[in-house]
Design a protein around this motif. Structure first.
Motif, PDB file in Angstrom:
ATOM      1  N   GLU A 161      -9.694 -34.970 -43.870  1.00  0.00           N
ATOM      2  CA  GLU A 161     -10.548 -33.839 -43.471  1.00  0.00           C
ATOM      3  C   GLU A 161     -10.557 -33.705 -41.953  1.00  0.00           C
ATOM      4  O   GLU A 161     -10.422 -32.605 -41.409  1.00  0.00           O
ATOM      5  N   THR A 202     -13.594 -28.433 -54.738  1.00  0.00           N
ATOM      6  CA  THR A 202     -13.662 -29.873 -54.984  1.00  0.00           C
ATOM      7  C   THR A 202     -13.557 -30.174 -56.480  1.00  0.00           C
ATOM      8  O   THR A 202     -14.360 -29.672 -57.269  1.00  0.00           O
ATOM      9  N   GLN A 249      -8.046 -42.557 -45.092  1.00  0.00           N
ATOM     10  CA  GLN A 249      -8.861 -42.265 -46.275  1.00  0.00           C
ATOM     11  C   GLN A 249      -9.138 -40.771 -46.330  1.00  0.00           C
ATOM     12  O   GLN A 249      -8.568 -40.004 -45.547  1.00  0.00           O
ATOM     13  N   GLY A 250      -9.996 -40.339 -47.265  1.00  0.00           N
ATOM     14  CA  GLY A 250     -10.202 -38.909 -47.477  1.00  0.00           C
ATOM     15  C   GLY A 250     -10.812 -38.200 -46.275  1.00  0.00           C
ATOM     16  O   GLY A 250     -10.388 -37.104 -45.889  1.00  0.00           O
ATOM     17  N   ARG A 301     -10.635 -36.547 -57.268  1.00  0.00           N
ATOM     18  CA  ARG A 301     -10.627 -36.885 -58.704  1.00  0.00           C
ATOM     19  C   ARG A 301      -9.902 -35.803 -59.522  1.00  0.00           C
ATOM     20  O   ARG A 301     -10.356 -35.401 -60.576  1.00  0.00           O
ATOM     21  N   ASN A 348     -18.069 -33.659 -57.273  1.00  0.00           N
ATOM     22  CA  ASN A 348     -18.756 -34.952 -57.166  1.00  0.00           C
ATOM     23  C   ASN A 348     -20.260 -34.761 -57.038  1.00  0.00           C
ATOM     24  O   ASN A 348     -21.046 -35.354 -57.782  1.00  0.00           O
TER      25      ASN A 348
HETATM   26  C1  LIG Z   1     -14.791 -39.812 -51.436  1.00  0.00           C
HETATM   27  C2  LIG Z   1     -14.654 -38.396 -51.248  1.00  0.00           C
HETATM   28  C3  LIG Z   1     -14.262 -37.863 -50.010  1.00  0.00           C
HETATM   29  C4  LIG Z   1     -14.064 -38.709 -48.774  1.00  0.00           C
HETATM   30  O1  LIG Z   1     -13.118 -39.697 -48.941  1.00  0.00           O
HETATM   31  P1  LIG Z   1     -13.206 -41.138 -48.273  1.00  0.00           P
HETATM   32  O2  LIG Z   1     -11.969 -41.801 -48.750  1.00  0.00           O
HETATM   33  O3  LIG Z   1     -14.447 -41.791 -48.737  1.00  0.00           O
HETATM   34  O4  LIG Z   1     -13.200 -40.939 -46.799  1.00  0.00           O
HETATM   35  C5  LIG Z   1     -14.084 -36.491 -49.921  1.00  0.00           C
HETATM   36  N1  LIG Z   1     -14.322 -35.698 -50.974  1.00  0.00           N
HETATM   37  C6  LIG Z   1     -14.716 -36.171 -52.168  1.00  0.00           C
HETATM   38  C7  LIG Z   1     -14.944 -35.239 -53.304  1.00  0.00           C
HETATM   39  C8  LIG Z   1     -14.910 -37.532 -52.348  1.00  0.00           C
HETATM   40  O5  LIG Z   1     -15.321 -37.988 -53.524  1.00  0.00           O
END
Ligand SMILES: *Cc1c(COP(=O)(O)O)cnc(C)c1O
Length: 457
Positions: free
Chosen positions: A104, A181, A99-100, A217, A185
């Protein structure tokens, strides 16, 4: 007569949801220590906790799952995934992650050292977490206008070039990269303009600092560039996205957002050195470099999701629904971060629960009230999420205190939006009678909002 707007898809499969009574919800919320993360999802009627991994996959994504290649190394699914990312983002080196935040973790393990300074336009909580856990410092350089929730600006997620330059000047030689970003968010799903992306990257590069785009996004951001920024209305979403990525040095992505999969993420770059460096952290943390914690079928669904959610109609359907909810809140006079964001509405809790002191967490209190009212689960993006200052250990009350209504992609109808707006109106109408908030009974040292235990005052 002009035909009204309608969704660019139809529904093939449904999932029943259940209502409950206020008495039941009082009990469930108490058992959850007034933290909605601790609720059982089956006790939620409309779930707006997050738009992350909660979207509905398309028939094409479900069929892509069946074609997943589960070979340990070199699966066709990996190459399909890699090709799609190269086509849409323009990066040739790709590392899948589960996942995100895992993206990182892998990239920052290579790049971030103790004492480093990493500017960004409001780092997402996991991003900040991964920076601070390495004893480095995350500095917010979002444009100051973002803090005024009532100010209507097309690109409120923008970087303040002034603030950024100050950080770059004062920390010469100590900034391994900047995090950009899109959409922003934390300040309300607000977009960043193409002009600002370019200027931010130019400024960083002038100081020899690379830029990592946190691109959860990016497609919604591209939609806003197309519809709000001069010169882009005739460009496709894919053309705009490609241009956005052309300025940055690398991207991390939570594919649970704009790639509309339930799990997945990746790192992408054209920098071979970074790729080689990050690769060595992928293997122990995530898995071999052609699957990185994901199944072959996940990689297939992710590639298909990226392909279809970078089409205008899909994004228009989504953003239209968020704007529809915003229009209902306008009708009821409920203050939120204006204009409506791409993935969510961020209600300005400070302006709703004006009688609750900030030490008692107004947005967290509003989250509880909305759940009690109608079984709607939203998420606090405010003082609780802000954690404590790592040095002074004080609560950070300097930012916004928001209640986020995150709208899952392709899941709810506009009728659900009507219910959400009506429930909020009911809470809003009795706001003056809500004078006390919540107190912390137990908290984790980092990212406390997920597990915090609260007491109602
Ligand atoms: C959700 C999100 C993350 C982290 O991603 P996960 O898949 O929840 O681990 C990082 N940066 C932004 C801007 C996010 O919206």
């Amino acid at each position: 007569m002009e035909l009204p707007f309608a969704e660019s898809w139809k529904i093939k499969m449904i999932e029943p949801i259940k209502k409950s009574t206020r008495e039941q919800r009082e009990q469930w919320l108490k058992e959850a220590h007034y933290n909605v993360f601790q609720l059982k999802a089956e006790n939620v009627y409309i779930d707006l906790l997050t738009d992350s991994g909660t979207g509905a996959m398309s028939d094409r994504q479900w069929s892509a799952l069946m074609l997943g290649d589960e070979s340990y190394a070199g699966a066709t699914s990996f190459y399909k995934f890699k090709q799609t990312i190269e086509k849409i983002l323009g990066f040739k080196y790709v590392i899948p992650t589960h996942q995100g935040r895992a993206a990182e973790n892998v990239l920052f393990s290579y790049l971030v050292k103790e004492g480093h300074v990493i500017p960004g336009n409001a780092h997402f909580d996991t991003t900040k977490g991964h920076i601070e856990a390495r004893k480095a410092i995350a500095i917010d350089v979002t444009c100051p206008e973002a803090k005024d929730t009532q100010k209507e600006l097309p690109f409120k997620g923008n970087v303040s070039l002034e603030l950024l330059e100050k950080v770059l000047l004062e920390n010469k030689g100590n900034v391994p990269f900047m995090v950009l970003t899109v959409t922003n968010n934390t300040v309300g799903g607000q977009p960043v303009s193409m002009k600002n992306i370019k200027e931010t990257c130019d400024l960083c590069h002038k100081y020899g600092v690379p830029v990592v785009m946190d691109s959860a996004r990016f497609a919604e951001n591209a939609y806003f560039i197309k519809t709000r920024e001069e010169g882009y209305k005739d460009k496709s979403i894919k053309e705009i996205a490609k241009q956005m990525f052309s300025y940055v040095d690398a991207a991390t992505m939570s594919a649970k957002k704009d790639a509309i999969v339930n799990m997945g993420g990746f790192i992408a770059t054209n920098n071979e050195e970074w790729y080689e460096g990050a690769k060595s952290f992928c293997i122990p943390f995530e898995g071999y470099i052609t699957y990185g914690g994901l199944n072959g079928r996940d990689l297939n669904a992710l590639a298909q999701g990226l392909e279809e959610n970078t089409e205008f109609d899909m994004l228009q359907t989504r953003i239209h629904q968020v704007e529809y909810l915003a229009s209902k809140l306008d009708e009821y006079g409920i203050p939120y971060q204006r204009p409506a964001g791409g993935h969510a509405i961020f209600v300005d809790a400070d302006k709703v629960l004006t009688a609750v002191p900030k030490e008692e967490f107004p947005a967290q209190t509003l989250t509880c009230e909305l759940y009690l009212e109608a079984g709607i689960r939203a998420c606090e993006i405010g003082y609780m999420l802000a954690d404590r200052d790592p040095i002074t250990k004080e609560n950070r009350f300097g930012g916004l205190d928001l209640l986020r209504l995150a709208i899952p992609r392709r899941v709810y109808t506009d009728n659900h939006m009507d219910v959400i707006a009506a429930a909020l109106k009911n809470v809003y109408d009795k706001r003056e009678s809500i004078t006390r908030g919540v107190a912390i009974e137990w908290e984790a040292p980092l990212m406390r909002h997920f597990t915090v235990k609260l007491r109602r005052l």
